[in-house]
Motif scaffolding. Structure first.
Motif, mmCIF file in Angstrom:
data_model
loop_
_atom_site.group_PDB
_atom_site.id
_atom_site.type_symbol
_atom_site.label_atom_id
_atom_site.label_comp_id
_atom_site.label_asym_id
_atom_site.label_seq_id
_atom_site.Cartn_x
_atom_site.Cartn_y
_atom_site.Cartn_z
ATOM 1 N N UNK A 217 0.583 -1.517 -0.017
ATOM 2 C CA UNK A 217 0.032 -0.216 0.188
ATOM 3 C C UNK A 217 0.682 1.057 0.193
ATOM 4 N N UNK A 218 1.890 1.643 0.822
ATOM 5 C CA UNK A 218 2.807 2.988 0.960
ATOM 6 C C UNK A 218 3.413 2.780 -0.343
ATOM 7 N N UNK A 219 3.833 1.935 -1.101
ATOM 8 C CA UNK A 219 4.703 2.729 -2.612
ATOM 9 C C UNK A 219 3.272 2.288 -3.434
ATOM 10 N N UNK A 220 2.160 2.045 -3.043
ATOM 11 C CA UNK A 220 1.313 2.071 -4.228
ATOM 12 C C UNK A 220 0.168 3.205 -4.859
ATOM 13 N N UNK A 221 0.299 3.550 -2.809
ATOM 14 C CA UNK A 221 0.249 5.044 -2.629
ATOM 15 C C UNK A 221 0.231 6.271 -3.342
ATOM 16 N N UNK A 222 2.635 6.087 -2.598
ATOM 17 C CA UNK A 222 2.961 7.308 -3.179
ATOM 18 C C UNK A 222 3.146 7.482 -4.729
ATOM 19 N N UNK A 223 2.815 6.048 -5.572
ATOM 20 C CA UNK A 223 3.256 6.345 -6.895
ATOM 21 C C UNK A 223 2.007 7.240 -7.488
ATOM 22 N N UNK A 224 0.759 6.600 -7.080
ATOM 23 C CA UNK A 224 -0.708 7.161 -7.680
ATOM 24 C C UNK A 224 -0.972 8.221 -7.042
ATOM 25 N N UNK A 225 -0.187 9.400 -5.787
ATOM 26 C CA UNK A 225 -0.531 10.068 -5.533
ATOM 27 C C UNK A 225 0.917 11.414 -6.814
ATOM 28 N N UNK A 226 1.146 10.531 -6.512
ATOM 29 C CA UNK A 226 3.219 11.180 -7.547
ATOM 30 C C UNK A 226 2.312 11.373 -9.346
ATOM 31 N N UNK A 227 1.992 10.356 -9.781
ATOM 32 C CA UNK A 227 1.088 10.664 -10.880
ATOM 33 C C UNK A 227 -0.189 11.893 -10.939
ATOM 34 N N UNK A 228 -0.721 12.170 -9.854
ATOM 35 C CA UNK A 228 -1.943 12.534 -9.914
ATOM 36 C C UNK A 228 -1.258 14.497 -9.241
ATOM 37 N N UNK A 229 0.447 14.228 -8.913
ATOM 38 C CA UNK A 229 0.937 15.991 -8.822
ATOM 39 C C UNK A 229 1.199 16.236 -9.942
ATOM 40 N N UNK A 230 1.599 15.852 -10.926
ATOM 41 C CA UNK A 230 2.240 16.323 -12.320
ATOM 42 C C UNK A 230 1.376 17.057 -12.770
ATOM 43 N N UNK A 231 0.526 17.434 -13.097
ATOM 44 C CA UNK A 231 -0.016 17.933 -14.593
ATOM 45 C C UNK A 231 -0.653 19.521 -13.324
#
Length: 278
Positions: A217-231
């Motif tokens: 969960x921590x890694x999946x959550x971090x990756x999801x947030x990273x993608x969503x903070x880019x645009x």
């Protein structure tokens, strides 16, 4: 204090400086002194170990007590950055993930470009011993890393704050038309809207087993947030995305929106009944 001139205009602008769980009052004071030297004023401190106010911070500030007097204390990082549009996390070590990695000069030009467009911007600094955790970096938009000796990549908080404050001040007279960020045709949403969407999306995914094991969960959550903070979403765009999440959360293929109340779905009825009966 040597070097001060009360007849000169006092610079007070620029990005918010966010210190995450600083341990030593002396480091907070020296960070405030670095900010004052280069015209920064907004100091935000997340959960300082030794509480606040801190006499050792005042002593180390060496005349920059006015920065400390205006400092704001927050219990969590999320609360410290909710009103900001753009945040850069500082790190001296390599990170895996989807974030853009900038040098100090490039990061400062980005910050200045957004600042002149009236966006609220911030710089994020970690703890003395371990820096920023991955989940904290995931909340930022970009990463800035310093060109230091690879065998000794050890900057303390005050040094890192001084370096970035200096780089930001250097951009003060840069012509607007050569800044790297021309500005979007919309105003980027404050972080509170984006963080709210994170919470909604993560809860909806968690309920459906997306985070299949607690370890992942921590890694999946971090990756999801990273993608969503880019645009860099606007508030309207975030509302569109949250509407999509709400529809996925509430309706099914068998019971789409307009086909009746979701409570008519037999599967959902059984779930609700089971939850009610424990």
């Amino acid at each position: 204090m040597a070097g001060t001139d009360n007849k000169q205009e006092l610079l007070a602008e620029g990005p918010s400086i966010i210190l995450v769980e600083p341990q030593l009052g002396e480091n907070i004071g020296m960070a405030a002194r670095a900010m004052a030297n280069f015209g920064l004023i907004d100091l935000r401190i997340v959960n300082p170990r030794d509480g606040w106010p801190n006499e050792k911070a005042n002593s180390a500030a060496s005349g920059a007590v006015y920065v400390l007097e205006q400092a704001t204390i927050y219990p969590t990082l999320r609360e410290a950055m909710e009103d900001l549009n753009y945040v850069v996390a500082t790190t001296a070590r390599m990170r895996d993930g989807f974030k853009q990695v900038l040098g100090p000069q490039e990061a400062s030009l980005n910050l200045r470009a957004r600042f002149v467009k009236k966006q609220k911007v911030g710089l994020l600094f970690g703890r003395e011993r371990i820096g920023l955790r991955n989940e904290e970096v995931s909340l930022a938009d970009d990463i800035v890393t310093f060109p230091v000796n690879p065998a000794y990549a050890s900057l303390n908080i005050a040094q890192a704050v001084l370096l970035m404050s200096y780089e930001f001040l250097k951009t003060k007279d840069v012509e607007a038309d050569i800044l790297p960020f021309a500005g979007a045709s919309f105003e980027e949403a404050p972080k509170e809207h984006l963080l709210g969407m994170f919470n909604q999306l993560e809860e909806a995914l968690d309920a459906r087993g997306y985070f299949r094991t607690p370890q992942k969960k921590p890694v999946l959550t971090e990756n999801l947030r990273a993608v969503l903070t880019r645009p860099g979403f606007s508030e309207d765009e975030i509302q569109v995305l949250r509407g999509v999440i709400s529809s996925l959360d509430r309706f099914t293929r068998k019971m789409p929106r307009g086909a009746g109340s979701p409570d008519d779905d037999a599967h959902r009825k059984a779930q609700k009944e089971a939850a009610k009966n424990g």
